[in-house]
Write a protein that holds these residues in place. Structure first.
Motif, PDB file in Angstrom:
ATOM      1  N   LEU A 240       0.863  -1.176   0.000  1.00  0.00           N
ATOM      2  CA  LEU A 240       0.000   0.000   0.000  1.00  0.00           C
ATOM      3  C   LEU A 240       0.900   1.227   0.000  1.00  0.00           C
ATOM      4  N   PHE A 241       0.689   2.108  -0.961  1.00  0.00           N
ATOM      5  CA  PHE A 241       1.421   3.371  -1.046  1.00  0.00           C
ATOM      6  C   PHE A 241       0.437   4.464  -0.638  1.00  0.00           C
ATOM      7  N   PRO A 242       0.439   4.829   0.653  1.00  0.00           N
ATOM      8  CA  PRO A 242      -0.549   5.786   1.151  1.00  0.00           C
ATOM      9  C   PRO A 242      -0.076   7.238   1.043  1.00  0.00           C
ATOM     10  N   GLY A 243      -1.022   8.136   0.931  1.00  0.00           N
ATOM     11  CA  GLY A 243      -0.711   9.558   0.926  1.00  0.00           C
ATOM     12  C   GLY A 243      -1.948  10.372   0.621  1.00  0.00           C
ATOM     13  N   SER A 244      -1.807  11.683   0.767  1.00  0.00           N
ATOM     14  CA  SER A 244      -2.925  12.555   0.396  1.00  0.00           C
ATOM     15  C   SER A 244      -2.880  12.843  -1.108  1.00  0.00           C
ATOM     16  N   PHE A 245      -1.684  12.798  -1.687  1.00  0.00           N
ATOM     17  CA  PHE A 245      -1.505  12.961  -3.132  1.00  0.00           C
ATOM     18  C   PHE A 245      -2.308  14.163  -3.645  1.00  0.00           C
ATOM     19  N   ASP A 246      -1.990  15.321  -3.097  1.00  0.00           N
ATOM     20  CA  ASP A 246      -2.703  16.551  -3.425  1.00  0.00           C
ATOM     21  C   ASP A 246      -1.728  17.606  -3.943  1.00  0.00           C
ATOM     22  N   PRO A 247      -1.165  17.385  -5.149  1.00  0.00           N
ATOM     23  CA  PRO A 247      -1.451  16.374  -6.156  1.00  0.00           C
ATOM     24  C   PRO A 247      -0.442  15.215  -6.127  1.00  0.00           C
TER      25      PRO A 247
ATOM     26  N   ASN B 158      -5.016  -0.053   9.254  1.00  0.00           N
ATOM     27  CA  ASN B 158      -6.270  -0.799   9.115  1.00  0.00           C
ATOM     28  C   ASN B 158      -6.572  -1.084   7.650  1.00  0.00           C
ATOM     29  N   VAL B 159      -6.338  -0.100   6.807  1.00  0.00           N
ATOM     30  CA  VAL B 159      -6.592  -0.267   5.375  1.00  0.00           C
ATOM     31  C   VAL B 159      -5.644  -1.315   4.795  1.00  0.00           C
ATOM     32  N   ALA B 160      -4.385  -1.264   5.189  1.00  0.00           N
ATOM     33  CA  ALA B 160      -3.422  -2.262   4.720  1.00  0.00           C
ATOM     34  C   ALA B 160      -3.890  -3.665   5.092  1.00  0.00           C
ATOM     35  N   ARG B 161      -4.329  -3.839   6.322  1.00  0.00           N
ATOM     36  CA  ARG B 161      -4.814  -5.149   6.769  1.00  0.00           C
ATOM     37  C   ARG B 161      -5.999  -5.600   5.918  1.00  0.00           C
ATOM     38  N   GLU B 162      -6.954  -4.695   5.691  1.00  0.00           N
ATOM     39  CA  GLU B 162      -8.146  -5.023   4.900  1.00  0.00           C
ATOM     40  C   GLU B 162      -7.779  -5.414   3.467  1.00  0.00           C
TER      41      GLU B 162
END
Length: 154
Positions: free
Chosen positions: A6-13, A76-80
């Motif tokens: 999982l590559f998480p971030g707000s990415f704005d942009p 939690n998202v990674a686990r899901e």
């Protein structure tokens, strides 16, 4: 077992630096999930739905990349998702200090997750989403920093 990151971030942009991390991550993982996190404490400059669409278009020829948005703790998202890895890019030591603390908390919440740090490619290190937002806000061209054209879609 499939190696999902999982590559998480707000990415704005989402920047060319982010794109570089994803593409390099594909050399390490079977699948990279780009997770656009919602942060109730931050007002987005570029709409989340627009950003998700642009990122999906950027990686349309990469079946091992998908994009999700979420409003939860990253661990939690990674686990899901069945992701055992969190992929993060580091531009400098300041990024490391910030990311190190987050990685420890994620490991506390989801003990099976490992954070993998990739050092940003040198030519992309100066790029940050906040600088790009400022340039865009003052009508400066940002095309060289993004893997897509956003001006016509904002």
């Amino acid at each position: 077992m499939k190696r999902i990151a999982l590559f998480p971030g707000s990415f704005d942009p989402f920047t060319k630096g982010h794109e570089d991390i994803v593409l390099r991550g594909l050399n390490l993982f079977d699948e990279v999930v780009i997770g656009i996190g919602r942060n109730a404490n931050k007002q987005r400059y570029f709409g989340l739905e627009l950003m998700q669409q642009l990122i999906e278009e950027t990686f349309r020829e990469y079946p091992a990349v998908r994009v999700v948005s979420y409003d939860d703790l990253t661990a939690n998202v990674a686990r899901e998702l069945g992701a055992r890895f969190l992929l993060r890019g580091l531009r400098n030591t300041t990024d490391f200090e910030y990311e190190n603390g987050i990685s420890q908390v994620n490991r506390y919440i989801y003990e099976d997750v490992e954070t993998v740090f990739l050092i940003t490619s040198p030519h992309l290190a100066p790029i940050s989403s906040s600088i790009i937002r400022d340039l865009h806000r003052y009508h400066k061209n940002i095309d060289n920093f993004l893997p897509y054209n956003i001006d016509q879609k904002k």
